[in-house]
Motif scaffolding. Structure first.
Motif, mmCIF file in Angstrom:
data_model
loop_
_atom_site.group_PDB
_atom_site.id
_atom_site.type_symbol
_atom_site.label_atom_id
_atom_site.label_comp_id
_atom_site.label_asym_id
_atom_site.label_seq_id
_atom_site.Cartn_x
_atom_site.Cartn_y
_atom_site.Cartn_z
ATOM 1 N N PHE A 33 0.847 -1.194 0.000
ATOM 2 C CA PHE A 33 0.000 0.000 0.000
ATOM 3 C C PHE A 33 0.882 1.242 0.000
ATOM 4 O O PHE A 33 1.782 1.349 0.835
ATOM 5 N N VAL A 34 0.627 2.132 -0.914
ATOM 6 C CA VAL A 34 1.288 3.438 -0.865
ATOM 7 C C VAL A 34 0.196 4.473 -0.616
ATOM 8 O O VAL A 34 -0.714 4.635 -1.419
ATOM 9 N N TYR A 35 0.307 5.112 0.521
ATOM 10 C CA TYR A 35 -0.789 5.911 1.052
ATOM 11 C C TYR A 35 -0.376 7.374 1.146
ATOM 12 O O TYR A 35 0.687 7.680 1.667
ATOM 13 N N VAL A 36 -1.205 8.250 0.608
ATOM 14 C CA VAL A 36 -0.900 9.678 0.674
ATOM 15 C C VAL A 36 -1.829 10.350 1.670
ATOM 16 O O VAL A 36 -3.046 10.134 1.626
ATOM 17 N N THR A 37 -1.273 11.112 2.580
ATOM 18 C CA THR A 37 -2.115 11.840 3.526
ATOM 19 C C THR A 37 -1.394 13.072 4.045
ATOM 20 O O THR A 37 -0.171 13.175 3.943
ATOM 21 N N HIS A 38 -2.160 14.026 4.557
ATOM 22 C CA HIS A 38 -1.537 15.164 5.238
ATOM 23 C C HIS A 38 -1.793 15.079 6.738
ATOM 24 O O HIS A 38 -1.458 15.973 7.488
ATOM 25 N N ASP A 39 -2.435 13.967 7.137
ATOM 26 C CA ASP A 39 -2.838 13.799 8.526
ATOM 27 C C ASP A 39 -1.778 12.965 9.255
ATOM 28 O O ASP A 39 -1.622 11.773 9.010
ATOM 29 N N GLN A 40 -1.042 13.590 10.153
ATOM 30 C CA GLN A 40 0.075 12.895 10.802
ATOM 31 C C GLN A 40 -0.392 11.745 11.690
ATOM 32 O O GLN A 40 0.269 10.709 11.760
ATOM 33 N N ASP A 41 -1.550 11.911 12.351
ATOM 34 C CA ASP A 41 -2.050 10.828 13.204
ATOM 35 C C ASP A 41 -2.337 9.585 12.374
ATOM 36 O O ASP A 41 -1.994 8.474 12.738
ATOM 37 N N GLU A 42 -3.005 9.824 11.225
ATOM 38 C CA GLU A 42 -3.327 8.742 10.309
ATOM 39 C C GLU A 42 -2.049 8.029 9.877
ATOM 40 O O GLU A 42 -1.978 6.806 9.877
ATOM 41 N N ALA A 43 -1.049 8.821 9.508
ATOM 42 C CA ALA A 43 0.217 8.256 9.048
ATOM 43 C C ALA A 43 0.874 7.428 10.149
ATOM 44 O O ALA A 43 1.313 6.301 9.912
ATOM 45 N N LEU A 44 0.913 7.956 11.357
ATOM 46 C CA LEU A 44 1.574 7.246 12.459
ATOM 47 C C LEU A 44 0.842 5.956 12.794
ATOM 48 O O LEU A 44 1.454 4.925 13.053
ATOM 49 N N THR A 45 -0.498 5.999 12.780
ATOM 50 C CA THR A 45 -1.292 4.836 13.162
ATOM 51 C C THR A 45 -1.149 3.676 12.178
ATOM 52 O O THR A 45 -1.082 2.533 12.574
ATOM 53 N N MET A 46 -1.143 4.001 10.868
ATOM 54 C CA MET A 46 -1.303 2.937 9.891
ATOM 55 C C MET A 46 -0.006 2.410 9.297
ATOM 56 O O MET A 46 0.054 1.266 8.867
ATOM 57 N N SER A 47 1.029 3.236 9.250
ATOM 58 C CA SER A 47 2.151 2.922 8.371
ATOM 59 C C SER A 47 3.192 1.985 8.967
ATOM 60 O O SER A 47 3.407 1.953 10.175
ATOM 61 N N ASP A 48 3.859 1.246 8.068
ATOM 62 C CA ASP A 48 5.094 0.572 8.437
ATOM 63 C C ASP A 48 6.242 1.575 8.365
ATOM 64 O O ASP A 48 7.101 1.615 9.222
ATOM 65 N N ARG A 49 6.238 2.351 7.278
ATOM 66 C CA ARG A 49 7.228 3.407 7.146
ATOM 67 C C ARG A 49 6.556 4.656 6.567
ATOM 68 O O ARG A 49 5.563 4.555 5.849
ATOM 69 N N ILE A 50 7.163 5.793 6.847
ATOM 70 C CA ILE A 50 6.600 7.072 6.398
ATOM 71 C C ILE A 50 7.698 7.883 5.726
ATOM 72 O O ILE A 50 8.829 7.918 6.204
ATOM 73 N N ALA A 51 7.343 8.521 4.587
ATOM 74 C CA ALA A 51 8.239 9.502 3.992
ATOM 75 C C ALA A 51 7.610 10.868 4.212
ATOM 76 O O ALA A 51 6.454 11.084 3.848
ATOM 77 N N VAL A 52 8.353 11.784 4.833
ATOM 78 C CA VAL A 52 7.828 13.128 5.064
ATOM 79 C C VAL A 52 8.247 14.022 3.905
ATOM 80 O O VAL A 52 9.438 14.178 3.629
ATOM 81 N N PHE A 53 7.246 14.562 3.196
ATOM 82 C CA PHE A 53 7.487 15.419 2.034
ATOM 83 C C PHE A 53 7.406 16.883 2.433
ATOM 84 O O PHE A 53 6.585 17.260 3.270
#
Lengths: 324, 296
Positions: free
Chosen positions: A172-192
């Motif tokens: 899954f490659v997931y795009v969001t601007h919501d940091q909580d969402e990113a922290l909750t769901m991801s294995d890894r995060i790229a901050v753009f």
């Protein structure tokens, strides 16, 4: 005009990878490049070792869940879900089987005969998801798929998306601007940020050890202090409020004054202006202490944190470190 | 002392009148629509009713005076005289042909305007499509008459190829009408295509559909009602017109036949005038089934 520049990303098979950043930071453009809707002016995009840059979207083994869901209004839910299989000329029995399987997976069995207009926002979101995963893509791209849902539904869908990803094992490659969402769901995060990647890491590492001020600020709150020429950040929940004169065993302490209080139910947020310069945000659990124990506005306080919780940040962004 | 939150003052007559309407939507709508509704019902529908009644009257063949008695003679004549059947069939056929022609020409233009062109090009094209509507209808028809004439530009251009242009026939009417009503087809189709979100096209491609498949399965079904909406204009305008056929052709159409009967036999002209009305009502019924009214 450059939307993204010098992006170098490697996404592992089967991981839940999130591209996090403010609007206009290039995360959606990067997603559209992976899908094939936009072509990079230079560089390559490899999918399972094959360069797909220049291939049109319909020749890539990726599928997208669009922000507005993009369900075909003239087709039933069943036809929407089976669309990819139909254009791929999958035979009828197989098509029906996989379609029903996908609808069951998103918990919408029996909704096949409805039109998208007859569904709620959350249900449409599920249909869009079913329509994408039914094709068993190598990579599933999700462009802020929960953005249009209300908070409760969004939280429910976050858990569901995560469990569906575990079930199907698709990247899954997931795009969001919501940091909580990113922290909750991801294995890894790229901050753009501004067309560049600031940091790629696990949620925990990103939160505990942000490399620069932008990441510290975007993933959390901006608690940046400068002491002895070194800049660092401390997370609000790692900061303790101490009684004046109390022994601070192993803590770094600073004196300050409470400048603002915001009650938020489970916690209360304090802004403390420090005597040595700068200010910090900190949170305290509302555990039900005796009246008068909590700091009041304008009160002199001593705040402290463990030295290992102060994460050194290098510069505002890492723009200068990226090759042009 | 705190200031008052609510102050009630004596109200002027205007405010009292406004108060009368407040919260009474039926009264608001009713008073707004009274005048236009009266116009529509009395003048417009009224004249149609008069037309309908007249259609059942006859004319004394000797004196030429109208006999105001109920009779089906006019309709019997329309059905039984082969030449009238031929005229009706010719007109409906031409209207259908014009509609298909305009749809085929309009679709690519509208598609380009809605989905390909940039903002400025789009605006320029909308103006270009509307521009012919600023010119008088008569000017355009007479221009076509001149172009289609024996020594007109069309014959002049075709002469080196050993061909001869359509003069005075159904083809001339078809060409003229297709030109005249084209903007009425382009605009609804353009609007219909604009309403299709780009993300649907992206989604189709993303799901593996080639551009042609995307066109057939997504764009065409979603824009078809708009084409039907445009066809209401092209079809009914062709069906009822009498000036263009008179000026560019020698053939008889419904419009020209009605025009020719008015002086000698008004009841028969009235009966004939009901034919396009009935055809258009039937056509609207079909168009409604196809969802066209969401696009007009």
């Amino acid at each position: 005009m450059t939307a993204v520049a010098g992006i170098d990303l490697e996404i592992r098979a089967g991981e839940f990878f999130t591209m996090l950043g403010p609007s206009g930071s290039g995360k959606t453009t990067t997603l559209r490049m992976i899908a094939g809707f936009e072509d990079p002016t230079s560089g390559t995009i490899e999918l399972a070792g094959v360069d797909v840059a220049g291939l049109p979207p319909y020749e890539r083994a990726v599928n997208t869940v669009f922000q507005d869901y993009a369900l075909f209004p003239h087709m039933t839910v069943a036809d929407n879900v089976a669309y990819g299989l139909k254009v791929a000329k999958v035979d009828k029995a197989e098509r029906a089987r996989r379609r029903d399987e996908a609808l069951a997976m998103v918990r919408l069995p029996g909704y096949g005969d409805r039109k998208p207009a007859e569904l709620s926002g959350g249900q449409r979101q599920r249909v869009a998801l079913a329509r994408a995963i039914v094709n068993r893509p190598r990579v599933l791209l999700l462009d802020e798929p929960l953005g249009a849902l209300d908070l409760k539904l969004r939280e429910q869908m976050q858990t569901e998306l995560k469990s569906i990803q575990g079930e199907v094992g698709i990247t899954f490659v997931y795009v969001t601007h919501d940091q909580d969402e990113a922290l909750t769901m991801s294995d890894r995060i790229a901050v753009f940020n501004d067309g560049r990647i600031e940091q790629v890491s696990t949620p925990e590492d990103l939160y505990e050890h942000p490399v620069n001020e932008f990441v510290a600020d975007f993933v959390g709150v901006s608690n940046i202090l400068e002491r002895d020429g070194e800049r660092f950040t401390v997370r609000p929940e790692k900061i303790e409020v101490l009684a004046p004169g109390a022994t601070a065993d192993g803590l770094v302490t600073e004196r300050g004054r409470v400048a603002g209080i915001a009650y938020a139910g489970a916690v209360t947020r304090y802004t403390v202006t420090l005597d040595a310069g700068g200010s910090l945000q900190l949170v305290r659990q509302n555990v039900g202490e005796a009246p008068g124990a909590a700091p009041t506005a304008g009160a002199e306080v001593v705040v402290g944190w463990r030295p290992e919780h102060a994460a050194r940040v290098s510069g505002a962004t890492n723009k200068e470190e990226v090759a042009p | 002392m705190a200031t008052d939150a609510v102050v009630v003052k004596k109200r002027s007559a205007g405010r009292r009148l406004a108060g009368l309407f407040y919260g009474r939507p039926r009264l608001q709508i009713g008073s707004l629509l009274a005048a236009p509704m009266a116009w529509l019902v009395i003048l417009y529908m009224g004249s149609l009713v008069v037309l309908l009644i007249t259609a059942f009257w006859t004319v004394n063949p000797l004196s030429g005076s109208v006999i105001k008695e109920f009779s089906l003679v006019n309709f019997e004549e329309l059905v039984n005289v082969p030449v009238y059947r031929e005229i009706i069939w010719r007109t409906v056929r031409t209207a259908a042909l014009v509609t298909v022609t305009d749809a085929l020409i309009a679709f690519p233009i509208a598609f380009y305007m809605a989905k390909v062109a940039g903002r400025k090009t789009k605006a320029a094209l909308v103006v270009a499509v509307l521009m012919p509507l600023w010119a008088s209808y008569l000017v355009k028809v007479i221009a076509w008459r001149a172009m289609l004439a024996e020594h007109g530009v069309i014959n002049w251009a075709l002469a080196p190829l050993g061909l001869h242009g359509p003069e005075g026939g159904v083809t001339a009417v078809w060409l003229t009408m297709s030109y005249l009503w084209l903007p009425y087809m382009i605009l609804p189709v353009f609007a219909g295509l604009e309403r299709i979100p780009d993300s649907l096209i992206s989604a189709s491609e993303d799901l593996g559909a080639h551009p042609l498949t995307t066109f057939r399965r997504v764009i065409l079904p979603l824009s078809f009602p708009a084409v039907v909406a445009g066809s209401i204009f092209t079809f009914s305008l062709t069906l009822g017109d009498y000036i263009a056929p008179k000026l560019v052709s020698n053939e008889q159409f419904i419009g020209t036949s009605i025009f020719d009967s008015i002086t000698n036999n008004q009841p028969f002209a009235a009966a004939f005038a009901l034919v396009p009305i009935v055809v258009v009502i039937a056509y609207l019924g079909v168009a409604r089934k196809l969802g066209a009214f969401e696009h007009v």
